[in-house]
Design an enzyme around this catalytic site. Structure first.
Site, PDB file in Angstrom:
ATOM      1  N   HIS A  62       0.859  -1.190   0.000  1.00  0.00           N
ATOM      2  CA  HIS A  62       0.000   0.000   0.000  1.00  0.00           C
ATOM      3  C   HIS A  62       0.899   1.245   0.000  1.00  0.00           C
ATOM      4  CE1 HIS A  62      -3.900  -2.060   1.589  1.00  0.00           C
ATOM      5  NE2 HIS A  62      -3.901  -1.956   0.271  1.00  0.00           N
ATOM      6  N   ASP A  64       0.942   4.149   1.320  1.00  0.00           N
ATOM      7  CA  ASP A  64       1.347   4.890   2.528  1.00  0.00           C
ATOM      8  C   ASP A  64       2.530   4.240   3.253  1.00  0.00           C
ATOM      9  OD1 ASP A  64      -0.602   2.875   3.095  1.00  0.00           O
ATOM     10  OD2 ASP A  64      -1.038   3.757   5.051  1.00  0.00           O
TER      11      ASP A  64
END
Ligand SMILES: [Zn+2]
Ligand SMILES: [Zn+2]
Length: 287
Positions: A62, A64
Protein backbone atom coordinates in the site's frame (compact mmCIF):
# COMPACT_ATOMS: atom_id res chain seq x y z
CA UNK A 1 18.38 -0.65 20.57
CA UNK A 2 16.54 2.55 19.85
CA UNK A 3 13.20 2.90 18.05
CA UNK A 4 12.36 6.11 16.18
CA UNK A 5 8.82 6.54 14.88
CA UNK A 6 9.30 8.57 11.70
CA UNK A 7 5.68 8.55 10.57
CA UNK A 8 2.55 7.61 12.52
CA UNK A 9 -0.31 8.51 10.15
CA UNK A 10 -2.38 6.00 8.20
CA UNK A 11 -3.36 6.46 4.54
CA UNK A 12 -2.69 10.21 4.24
CA UNK A 13 -0.19 12.51 5.95
CA UNK A 14 -1.36 15.29 8.24
CA UNK A 15 0.42 18.52 9.19
CA UNK A 16 1.69 16.85 12.36
CA UNK A 17 2.05 13.20 11.33
CA UNK A 18 4.03 11.67 8.47
CA UNK A 19 3.32 8.39 6.73
CA UNK A 20 4.41 4.98 8.02
CA UNK A 21 8.07 4.43 8.70
CA UNK A 22 9.98 3.32 11.78
CA UNK A 23 13.73 3.22 12.29
CA UNK A 24 15.34 0.67 14.55
CA UNK A 25 18.89 1.68 15.45
CA UNK A 26 21.25 -0.97 16.76
CA UNK A 27 24.99 -0.47 17.24
CA UNK A 28 24.83 2.44 14.78
CA UNK A 29 23.11 0.43 12.05
CA UNK A 30 19.67 1.56 10.95
CA UNK A 31 16.89 -0.87 10.01
CA UNK A 32 13.97 0.84 8.34
CA UNK A 33 10.48 -0.67 8.58
CA UNK A 34 8.25 0.72 5.83
CA UNK A 35 9.05 3.85 3.89
CA UNK A 36 6.02 6.08 3.35
CA UNK A 37 6.24 9.34 1.45
CA UNK A 38 8.37 11.91 3.28
CA UNK A 39 10.48 9.34 5.15
CA UNK A 40 13.79 10.87 4.04
CA UNK A 41 12.79 14.27 5.41
CA UNK A 42 11.73 12.66 8.69
CA UNK A 43 15.09 10.85 8.91
CA UNK A 44 16.86 14.22 8.73
CA UNK A 45 14.50 15.78 11.29
CA UNK A 46 15.09 12.91 13.70
CA UNK A 47 18.86 12.95 13.16
CA UNK A 48 18.90 9.34 11.90
CA UNK A 49 21.80 8.87 9.49
CA UNK A 50 20.56 7.53 6.16
CA UNK A 51 24.11 6.46 5.29
CA UNK A 52 23.82 3.87 8.07
CA UNK A 53 20.69 2.18 6.67
CA UNK A 54 21.50 -1.53 6.61
CA UNK A 55 18.16 -2.92 5.35
CA UNK A 56 14.68 -1.70 4.47
CA UNK A 57 11.67 -3.92 5.25
CA UNK A 58 8.46 -3.17 3.37
CA UNK A 59 5.57 -5.07 4.97
CA UNK A 60 3.03 -4.56 2.20
CA UNK A 61 2.63 -2.58 -0.98
CA UNK A 62 0.00 0.00 0.00
CA UNK A 63 1.27 3.44 -0.99
CA UNK A 64 1.35 4.89 2.53
CA UNK A 65 4.08 2.36 3.40
CA UNK A 66 5.98 2.40 0.13
CA UNK A 67 5.96 5.62 -1.86
CA UNK A 68 8.93 7.17 -0.04
CA UNK A 69 11.40 4.46 -1.01
CA UNK A 70 12.17 5.71 -4.53
CA UNK A 71 13.09 9.20 -3.27
CA UNK A 72 15.21 7.76 -0.49
CA UNK A 73 17.07 5.37 -2.82
CA UNK A 74 17.65 8.19 -5.29
CA UNK A 75 19.16 10.33 -2.52
CA UNK A 76 21.41 7.46 -1.38
CA UNK A 77 22.64 7.23 -4.97
CA UNK A 78 23.33 11.00 -5.09
CA UNK A 79 25.15 10.69 -1.74
CA UNK A 80 27.65 8.45 -3.54
CA UNK A 81 26.79 5.50 -1.33
CA UNK A 82 29.02 2.45 -1.75
CA UNK A 83 27.80 0.18 1.05
CA UNK A 84 25.39 -2.57 -0.04
CA UNK A 85 21.72 -2.25 0.87
CA UNK A 86 18.97 -4.86 1.29
CA UNK A 87 15.32 -4.28 0.53
CA UNK A 88 12.85 -6.95 1.69
CA UNK A 89 9.17 -7.11 0.84
CA UNK A 90 6.29 -9.01 -0.70
CA UNK A 91 6.04 -10.18 -4.28
CA UNK A 92 5.46 -7.21 -6.61
CA UNK A 93 8.02 -4.97 -4.94
CA UNK A 94 10.65 -5.63 -7.60
CA UNK A 95 8.28 -4.71 -10.47
CA UNK A 96 7.38 -1.45 -8.69
CA UNK A 97 11.01 -0.51 -8.01
CA UNK A 98 12.34 -1.49 -11.42
CA UNK A 99 9.63 0.50 -13.20
CA UNK A 100 10.72 3.63 -11.31
CA UNK A 101 14.43 2.95 -11.82
CA UNK A 102 13.93 2.43 -15.57
CA UNK A 103 11.63 5.42 -16.02
CA UNK A 104 14.05 7.76 -14.24
CA UNK A 105 17.19 6.11 -15.57
CA UNK A 106 18.33 5.49 -12.01
CA UNK A 107 21.38 3.22 -11.75
CA UNK A 108 23.12 2.52 -8.48
CA UNK A 109 26.85 2.34 -7.83
CA UNK A 110 26.15 0.34 -4.65
CA UNK A 111 24.86 -3.21 -4.54
CA UNK A 112 21.09 -3.17 -4.06
CA UNK A 113 19.65 -6.57 -3.15
CA UNK A 114 15.88 -6.87 -3.49
CA UNK A 115 14.37 -9.94 -1.84
CA UNK A 116 10.73 -10.73 -2.48
CA UNK A 117 8.54 -13.20 -0.61
CA UNK A 118 5.52 -14.99 -2.08
CA UNK A 119 2.04 -14.79 -0.62
CA UNK A 120 1.81 -16.72 2.65
CA UNK A 121 5.59 -16.76 3.19
CA UNK A 122 6.91 -17.37 6.65
CA UNK A 123 10.53 -17.82 7.65
CA UNK A 124 13.90 -16.24 8.38
CA UNK A 125 14.77 -13.43 5.98
CA UNK A 126 18.05 -12.25 7.50
CA UNK A 127 20.50 -14.12 9.73
CA UNK A 128 23.61 -12.33 10.95
CA UNK A 129 26.08 -13.04 13.72
CA UNK A 130 24.29 -11.08 16.44
CA UNK A 131 20.67 -10.95 15.27
CA UNK A 132 18.11 -12.34 12.85
CA UNK A 133 14.84 -11.20 11.30
CA UNK A 134 11.80 -13.46 10.87
CA UNK A 135 8.66 -12.75 8.84
CA UNK A 136 5.15 -14.16 8.80
CA UNK A 137 1.93 -13.14 7.08
CA UNK A 138 -0.46 -10.83 8.93
CA UNK A 139 -4.15 -10.35 8.09
CA UNK A 140 -4.75 -7.29 5.88
CA UNK A 141 -6.65 -6.49 2.66
CA UNK A 142 -3.54 -7.40 0.62
CA UNK A 143 -0.64 -9.74 1.44
CA UNK A 144 1.25 -8.20 4.33
CA UNK A 145 4.28 -9.43 6.26
CA UNK A 146 4.99 -8.78 9.94
CA UNK A 147 8.62 -8.71 11.07
CA UNK A 148 10.46 -9.79 14.18
CA UNK A 149 13.94 -8.38 14.73
CA UNK A 150 15.60 -10.62 17.29
CA UNK A 151 19.00 -10.23 18.94
CA UNK A 152 20.67 -13.56 19.60
CA UNK A 153 21.35 -14.51 23.20
CA UNK A 154 24.70 -13.38 24.50
CA UNK A 155 26.86 -15.75 26.57
CA UNK A 156 26.66 -15.30 30.34
CA UNK A 157 29.05 -13.05 32.24
CA UNK A 158 32.53 -14.59 32.68
CA UNK A 159 33.37 -15.17 36.36
CA UNK A 160 37.05 -14.25 36.64
CA UNK A 161 37.31 -15.19 40.30
CA UNK A 162 35.92 -18.64 39.60
CA UNK A 163 38.31 -19.12 36.66
CA UNK A 164 41.31 -18.28 38.86
CA UNK A 165 40.01 -20.56 41.59
CA UNK A 166 39.83 -23.43 39.08
CA UNK A 167 43.42 -22.71 38.02
CA UNK A 168 42.65 -21.73 34.42
CA UNK A 169 45.54 -19.69 33.03
CA UNK A 170 44.33 -16.35 31.62
CA UNK A 171 44.54 -15.99 27.85
CA UNK A 172 43.05 -17.88 24.91
CA UNK A 173 41.45 -20.55 27.13
CA UNK A 174 39.10 -17.88 28.53
CA UNK A 175 37.97 -17.09 24.99
CA UNK A 176 37.30 -20.77 24.23
CA UNK A 177 35.07 -21.07 27.30
CA UNK A 178 33.23 -17.87 26.35
CA UNK A 179 32.57 -19.40 22.93
CA UNK A 180 31.02 -22.47 24.55
CA UNK A 181 33.95 -24.88 24.20
CA UNK A 182 35.22 -27.30 26.84
CA UNK A 183 38.91 -27.01 27.73
CA UNK A 184 41.38 -29.43 29.31
CA UNK A 185 43.93 -28.13 31.78
CA UNK A 186 47.55 -29.32 31.91
CA UNK A 187 46.67 -31.58 34.87
CA UNK A 188 43.98 -33.30 32.80
CA UNK A 189 40.98 -31.57 34.41
CA UNK A 190 38.16 -30.81 31.97
CA UNK A 191 36.44 -27.43 32.45
CA UNK A 192 33.02 -26.86 30.88
CA UNK A 193 31.73 -23.34 30.07
CA UNK A 194 28.92 -23.50 32.65
CA UNK A 195 31.58 -23.74 35.40
CA UNK A 196 32.73 -20.16 34.74
CA UNK A 197 29.87 -18.48 32.83
CA UNK A 198 26.63 -17.06 34.23
CA UNK A 199 23.27 -17.78 32.60
CA UNK A 200 23.04 -16.70 28.93
CA UNK A 201 21.66 -13.19 28.55
CA UNK A 202 18.59 -13.18 26.29
CA UNK A 203 18.62 -10.76 23.33
CA UNK A 204 16.06 -8.02 22.88
CA UNK A 205 13.39 -8.19 20.21
CA UNK A 206 11.26 -5.71 18.29
CA UNK A 207 8.13 -6.83 16.41
CA UNK A 208 6.46 -4.80 13.67
CA UNK A 209 2.80 -5.49 12.81
CA UNK A 210 1.51 -3.02 10.18
CA UNK A 211 -1.09 -3.27 8.63
CA UNK A 212 -3.34 -5.94 10.04
CA UNK A 213 -6.57 -6.67 11.75
CA UNK A 214 -6.44 -8.65 14.99
CA UNK A 215 -4.68 -11.93 14.26
CA UNK A 216 -3.39 -14.93 16.20
CA UNK A 217 -0.33 -14.75 13.97
CA UNK A 218 0.55 -11.33 15.39
CA UNK A 219 0.48 -12.92 18.85
CA UNK A 220 2.75 -15.71 17.64
CA UNK A 221 5.20 -13.24 16.08
CA UNK A 222 5.21 -10.98 19.16
CA UNK A 223 5.68 -13.80 21.69
CA UNK A 224 7.44 -12.31 24.76
CA UNK A 225 9.05 -9.56 22.68
CA UNK A 226 10.70 -6.50 24.21
CA UNK A 227 8.64 -4.09 22.11
CA UNK A 228 5.62 -4.62 19.88
CA UNK A 229 4.95 -1.90 17.31
CA UNK A 230 1.35 -2.49 16.25
CA UNK A 231 -0.99 -0.52 14.06
CA UNK A 232 -3.94 1.15 15.77
CA UNK A 233 -5.71 2.84 12.90
CA UNK A 234 -8.96 3.31 14.78
CA UNK A 235 -10.34 3.79 18.26
CA UNK A 236 -13.10 1.62 19.67
CA UNK A 237 -15.59 4.19 18.30
CA UNK A 238 -14.84 2.85 14.80
CA UNK A 239 -14.43 -0.87 15.51
CA UNK A 240 -16.76 -1.81 12.66
CA UNK A 241 -14.83 0.30 10.16
CA UNK A 242 -11.60 -1.33 11.40
CA UNK A 243 -12.99 -4.80 10.65
CA UNK A 244 -14.30 -3.79 7.22
CA UNK A 245 -10.92 -2.33 6.20
CA UNK A 246 -8.85 -5.05 7.87
CA UNK A 247 -7.25 -2.69 10.36
CA UNK A 248 -6.90 -2.78 14.13
CA UNK A 249 -8.31 -0.70 16.94
CA UNK A 250 -6.34 0.35 20.00
CA UNK A 251 -8.15 -2.47 21.83
CA UNK A 252 -7.02 -5.09 19.26
CA UNK A 253 -3.39 -3.99 19.59
CA UNK A 254 -3.61 -4.08 23.39
CA UNK A 255 -5.04 -7.60 23.23
CA UNK A 256 -2.19 -8.80 20.98
CA UNK A 257 0.38 -7.26 23.33
CA UNK A 258 -1.27 -8.81 26.39
CA UNK A 259 -1.69 -12.31 24.93
CA UNK A 260 1.84 -12.28 23.52
CA UNK A 261 3.19 -11.05 26.89
CA UNK A 262 5.03 -8.25 25.08
CA UNK A 263 6.97 -6.02 27.48
CA UNK A 264 6.00 -2.81 25.68
CA UNK A 265 3.36 -1.80 23.15
CA UNK A 266 4.01 1.06 20.73
CA UNK A 267 0.88 2.26 18.95
CA UNK A 268 1.15 3.86 15.51
CA UNK A 269 -0.64 4.23 12.11
CA UNK A 270 -3.44 6.50 13.32
CA UNK A 271 -6.35 7.57 11.15
CA UNK A 272 -6.32 11.25 10.24
CA UNK A 273 -9.79 11.49 11.83
CA UNK A 274 -8.11 11.69 15.25
CA UNK A 275 -6.11 14.61 16.60
CA UNK A 276 -3.40 14.22 19.22
CA UNK A 277 -5.74 14.75 22.15
CA UNK A 278 -8.20 12.09 20.95
CA UNK A 279 -5.36 9.61 20.42
CA UNK A 280 -4.10 10.14 23.94
CA UNK A 281 -7.60 9.48 25.26
CA UNK A 282 -7.88 6.19 23.30
CA UNK A 283 -4.41 5.10 24.42
CA UNK A 284 -5.07 5.90 28.07
CA UNK A 285 -8.14 3.68 28.04
CA UNK A 286 -5.85 0.67 27.50
CA UNK A 287 -2.75 1.75 29.42
ZN1 LIG B 1 -1.32 1.69 6.04
ZN1 LIG C 1 -2.43 -1.14 4.27
Amino acid sequence: MKIVLLGTSSAVPTLTRGLSSTALIREGDVFLFDCGEGTQVQLMRAGVRRSRIHSIFIGHLHGDHLYGIIGLLSTLHLDGREAPLNVFGPEGLRVFLNAAFRTSDLQFAFRLTIREFPRGYRGRVLDEEEFYVDALPLDHSIFCLGWRFQEKAKPGVFNLEKAEELGIPSGPLYGKLQHGENITLADGHVITPDMVLGAPRPGKSVVYCLDTQFSERSIELADKCTALIHETTFGTDAAEMARERKHSTMEDAARVAREAAAENLIATHFSSRYDGRQLARHANAFA
